[in-house]
Design an enzyme around this catalytic site. Structure first.
Site, PDB file in Angstrom:
ATOM      1  N   CYS A 154       0.828  -1.208   0.000  1.00 27.50           N
ATOM      2  CA  CYS A 154       0.000   0.000   0.000  1.00 27.50           C
ATOM      3  C   CYS A 154       0.868   1.266   0.000  1.00 27.50           C
ATOM      4  O   CYS A 154       0.705   2.142  -0.871  1.00 27.50           O
ATOM      5  CB  CYS A 154      -0.950  -0.008   1.184  1.00 27.50           C
ATOM      6  SG  CYS A 154      -0.185  -0.460   2.760  1.00 27.50           S
TER       7      CYS A 154
HETATM    8  N1  LIG Z   1      -4.577  -4.422   4.761  1.00 28.88           N
HETATM    9  C1  LIG Z   1      -3.961  -3.708   3.841  1.00 28.88           C
HETATM   10  O1  LIG Z   1      -4.138  -2.474   3.742  1.00 28.88           O
HETATM   11  C2  LIG Z   1      -3.031  -4.349   2.878  1.00 28.88           C
HETATM   12  C3  LIG Z   1      -2.701  -5.688   2.950  1.00 28.88           C
HETATM   13  N2  LIG Z   1      -1.811  -6.241   2.076  1.00 28.88           N
HETATM   14  C4  LIG Z   1      -1.435  -7.641   2.176  1.00 28.88           C
HETATM   15  O2  LIG Z   1      -2.546  -8.451   1.770  1.00 28.88           O
HETATM   16  C5  LIG Z   1      -2.581  -9.666   2.517  1.00 28.88           C
HETATM   17  C6  LIG Z   1      -3.945  -9.755   3.221  1.00 28.88           C
HETATM   18  O3  LIG Z   1      -4.088  -8.636   4.080  1.00 28.88           O
HETATM   19  P1  LIG Z   1      -5.386  -8.372   4.966  1.00 28.88           P
HETATM   20  O4  LIG Z   1      -6.608  -8.630   4.183  1.00 28.88           O
HETATM   21  O5  LIG Z   1      -5.184  -7.054   5.580  1.00 28.88           O
HETATM   22  O6  LIG Z   1      -5.208  -9.521   6.067  1.00 28.88           O
HETATM   23  P2  LIG Z   1      -6.252 -10.078   7.135  1.00 28.88           P
HETATM   24  O7  LIG Z   1      -5.453 -10.409   8.341  1.00 28.88           O
HETATM   25  O8  LIG Z   1      -7.405  -9.140   7.278  1.00 28.88           O
HETATM   26  O9  LIG Z   1      -6.770 -11.437   6.450  1.00 28.88           O
HETATM   27  C7  LIG Z   1      -5.948 -12.561   6.279  1.00 28.88           C
HETATM   28  C8  LIG Z   1      -6.810 -13.699   5.741  1.00 28.88           C
HETATM   29  O10 LIG Z   1      -6.004 -14.864   5.535  1.00 28.88           O
HETATM   30  C9  LIG Z   1      -6.662 -16.005   6.130  1.00 28.88           C
HETATM   31  N3  LIG Z   1      -5.634 -17.013   6.390  1.00 28.88           N
HETATM   32  C10 LIG Z   1      -4.702 -17.028   7.358  1.00 28.88           C
HETATM   33  N4  LIG Z   1      -3.916 -18.139   7.231  1.00 28.88           N
HETATM   34  C11 LIG Z   1      -4.369 -18.810   6.130  1.00 28.88           C
HETATM   35  C12 LIG Z   1      -3.997 -20.033   5.503  1.00 28.88           C
HETATM   36  N5  LIG Z   1      -2.985 -20.772   5.953  1.00 28.88           N
HETATM   37  N6  LIG Z   1      -4.693 -20.443   4.429  1.00 28.88           N
HETATM   38  C13 LIG Z   1      -5.737 -19.715   3.949  1.00 28.88           C
HETATM   39  N7  LIG Z   1      -6.143 -18.562   4.533  1.00 28.88           N
HETATM   40  C14 LIG Z   1      -5.462 -18.109   5.602  1.00 28.88           C
HETATM   41  C15 LIG Z   1      -7.336 -15.376   7.327  1.00 28.88           C
HETATM   42  O11 LIG Z   1      -8.368 -16.178   7.880  1.00 28.88           O
HETATM   43  P3  LIG Z   1      -8.120 -17.213   9.085  1.00 28.88           P
HETATM   44  O12 LIG Z   1      -6.964 -16.704   9.899  1.00 28.88           O
HETATM   45  O13 LIG Z   1      -9.402 -17.245   9.825  1.00 28.88           O
HETATM   46  O14 LIG Z   1      -7.799 -18.494   8.398  1.00 28.88           O
HETATM   47  C16 LIG Z   1      -7.927 -14.140   6.662  1.00 28.88           C
HETATM   48  O15 LIG Z   1      -9.044 -14.502   5.872  1.00 28.88           O
HETATM   49  C17 LIG Z   1      -1.383  -9.599   3.471  1.00 28.88           C
HETATM   50  O16 LIG Z   1      -0.290 -10.236   2.897  1.00 28.88           O
HETATM   51  C18 LIG Z   1      -1.108  -8.115   3.592  1.00 28.88           C
HETATM   52  O17 LIG Z   1       0.228  -7.868   3.923  1.00 28.88           O
HETATM   53  C19 LIG Z   1      -1.278  -5.512   1.054  1.00 28.88           C
HETATM   54  C20 LIG Z   1      -1.576  -4.188   0.915  1.00 28.88           C
HETATM   55  C21 LIG Z   1      -2.461  -3.496   1.833  1.00 28.88           C
HETATM   56  C1  LIG Z   2      -0.878   0.263   9.168  1.00 33.00           C
HETATM   57  C2  LIG Z   2      -0.063  -0.975   8.879  1.00 33.00           C
HETATM   58  O1  LIG Z   2       0.258  -1.741   9.768  1.00 33.00           O
HETATM   59  N1  LIG Z   2       0.280  -1.175   7.611  1.00 33.00           N
HETATM   60  C3  LIG Z   2       1.047  -2.315   7.169  1.00 33.00           C
HETATM   61  C4  LIG Z   2       1.263  -2.278   5.677  1.00 33.00           C
HETATM   62  C5  LIG Z   2       0.244  -3.069   4.906  1.00 33.00           C
HETATM   63  C6  LIG Z   2       0.682  -3.435   3.475  1.00 33.00           C
HETATM   64  O2  LIG Z   2       0.874  -2.744   2.534  1.00 33.00           O
HETATM   65  O3  LIG Z   2       0.913  -4.623   3.261  1.00 33.00           O
HETATM   66  P1  LIG Z   2       2.116  -5.539   2.828  1.00 33.00           P
HETATM   67  O4  LIG Z   2       2.496  -6.141   4.108  1.00 33.00           O
HETATM   68  O5  LIG Z   2       1.453  -6.489   1.928  1.00 33.00           O
HETATM   69  O6  LIG Z   2       3.244  -4.896   2.177  1.00 33.00           O
HETATM   70  C7  LIG Z   2       2.410  -2.341   7.831  1.00 33.00           C
HETATM   71  O7  LIG Z   2       3.017  -1.303   8.068  1.00 33.00           O
HETATM   72  O8  LIG Z   2       2.930  -3.447   7.995  1.00 33.00           O
END
Ligand SMILES: NC(=O)C1=CN([C@@H]2O[C@H](COP(=O)(O)OP(=O)(O)OC[C@H]3O[C@@H](n4cnc5c(N)ncnc54)[C@H](OP(=O)(O)O)[C@@H]3O)[C@@H](O)[C@H]2O)C=CC1
Ligand SMILES: CC(=O)N[C@@H](CCC(=O)OP(=O)(O)O)C(=O)O
Length: 337
Positions: A154
């Protein structure tokens, strides 16, 4: 219709993806998955994410048979933690699926990077090598033929979209590293409860000073070093990056504007909106797929402001842009317009 499965569908980015796939005229939701022992297994996704009620009431299935899910999918979206994506992506790829990974597991090439910044040794050098970085406005040509797309982080999305036009046009004096200060909403940390994202503990503050894994991601893909300091803000969604950079001698404000317009006033790049001398604001981009960029020049310095929704342009909607590019659909299908 392309059968599309979402792994990690109960999370914040996963739920956003489910809504987009549901809306997409050429994609069909093949399945929503969580971990094998998830506490949410077999619940309807709409039980967790009420905004989906009546639209998507499909169950969150425990991911027990990866090969069977791969068999039933043309496209797999990994909205999972880095280590989970690292282990799962090769299985789906070997089965011939297109994989769009929202984690950091395939974003940066280099032997030491994953041990130093992610705490694990990368085991899939071949896929790391083959992965295409999914910064949609800048890598469309490679995304169009990729089997594995590593969707950018992000903060790297907000930062690079602002700086890339100026670097591409040779307008920056990179002897002085651009300085990026960015504030993110708490959803950036994912849905799982932790002390740092607990309501009473969240306070505007810098974190990861000089150590955040997004610094090398930004530097690697910009091709120039930067100072990057992330901040946690006490709001739910959105990232605002304020970036200060030094211009090369003789660069005029008009040259900066021309570079921004040349980069983004193009067919296919409608997810970036240029604000000229106005500053970008979170409230204009939250819940949208857009990145708003403003800039102002004084003397030899430029200050850029770049705003995105971290869950959308910073993750899920950028993944959808990549799916659209990869499959020849209009770039903002299911996102806008
Ligand atoms: N949030 C953000 O703004 C951003 C996030 N990202 C990246 O995107 C990815 C997802 O982020 P986010 O949606 O915030 O994460 P969350 O923690 O909200 O969701 C993670 C999901 O993964 C599931 N999960 C965990 N372990 C497993 C497994 N072994 N097999 C299948 N499913 C699994 C969890 O469910 P459960 O644990 O119940 O199985 C849950 O549905 C991360 O890698 C994050 O770094 C990238 C950019 C921005
Ligand atoms: C507020 C906050 O905690 N933000 C996350 C960034 C989320 C993101 O971009 O995700 P990736 O881990 O996929 O790079 C952090 O700093 O780790």
């Amino acid at each position: 219709m392309l059968n599309t499965s979402i792994i990690g569908a109960s999370g914040y980015t996963g739920a956003e993806l489910a809504a987009m796939v549901h809306k997409h005229p050429h994609l069909q939701l093949a399945g929503l998955y969580v971990s094998e022992n998830s506490l949410d297994a077999n619940k309807a996704i709409s039980e967790l994410h009420g905004q989906l009620r009546g639209q998507i009431d499909l169950p969150l299935q425990p991911l027990t048979d990866v090969a069977a899910v791969a068999q039933a999918s043309d496209i797999v979206l990994l909205a999972t933690a880095h280590e989970v994506s690292h282990d799962l992506a090769p299985v789906f790829l070997a089965a011939g699926c297109q994989v769009f990974d929202l984690s950091g597991a395939f974003r940066v090439k280099g032997d030491e990077f994953y041990t130093q910044y992610y705490g694990f040794a990368h085991q899939h050098a071949n896929w790391l090598d083959a992965a295409v970085y999914g910064l949609a406005e800048w890598n469309a040509e490679s995304i169009a033929t990729a089997q594995l797309v590593a969707v950018p982080g992000c903060y790297p999305t907000a930062s690079q979209l602002a700086l890339k036009p100026l670097l591409a046009a040779g307008l920056l004096d990179t002897q002085q590293w651009p300085v990026i200060n960015a504030v993110s909403g708490v959803s950036g940390a994912g849905r799982k409860a932790s002390m740092t994202n607990s309501f009473c503990e969240v306070s505007l503050m810098a974190y990861g000073v000089f150590t955040h894994r997004h610094q090398p991601e930004i530097a690697a893909h910009l091709g120039t070093d930067v100072i990057f300091t992330p901040h946690l803000g006490n709001f739910k969604r959105g990232i605002l990056a304020t970036i200060t950079a030094k211009l090369a001698p003789g660069v005029t404000p008009e040259a900066v504007t021309e570079a921004m317009e040349a980069a983004y006033n193009q067919p296919g790049n409608q997810a970036v909106r240029l604000l000229g001398n106005n500053a970008a604001r979170l409230q204009d981009v939250v819940n949208t797929c857009f990145c708003d960029i403003g800039w102002k020049v004084q003397g030899q310095h430029v200050i850029l402001t770049s705003a995105i929704d971290n869950l959308l342009k910073g993750a899920s909607s950028q993944a959808m842009q990549c799916i659209n590019i990869r499959n020849g659909f209009a770039p903002l299908t299911a996102l806008a317009g």
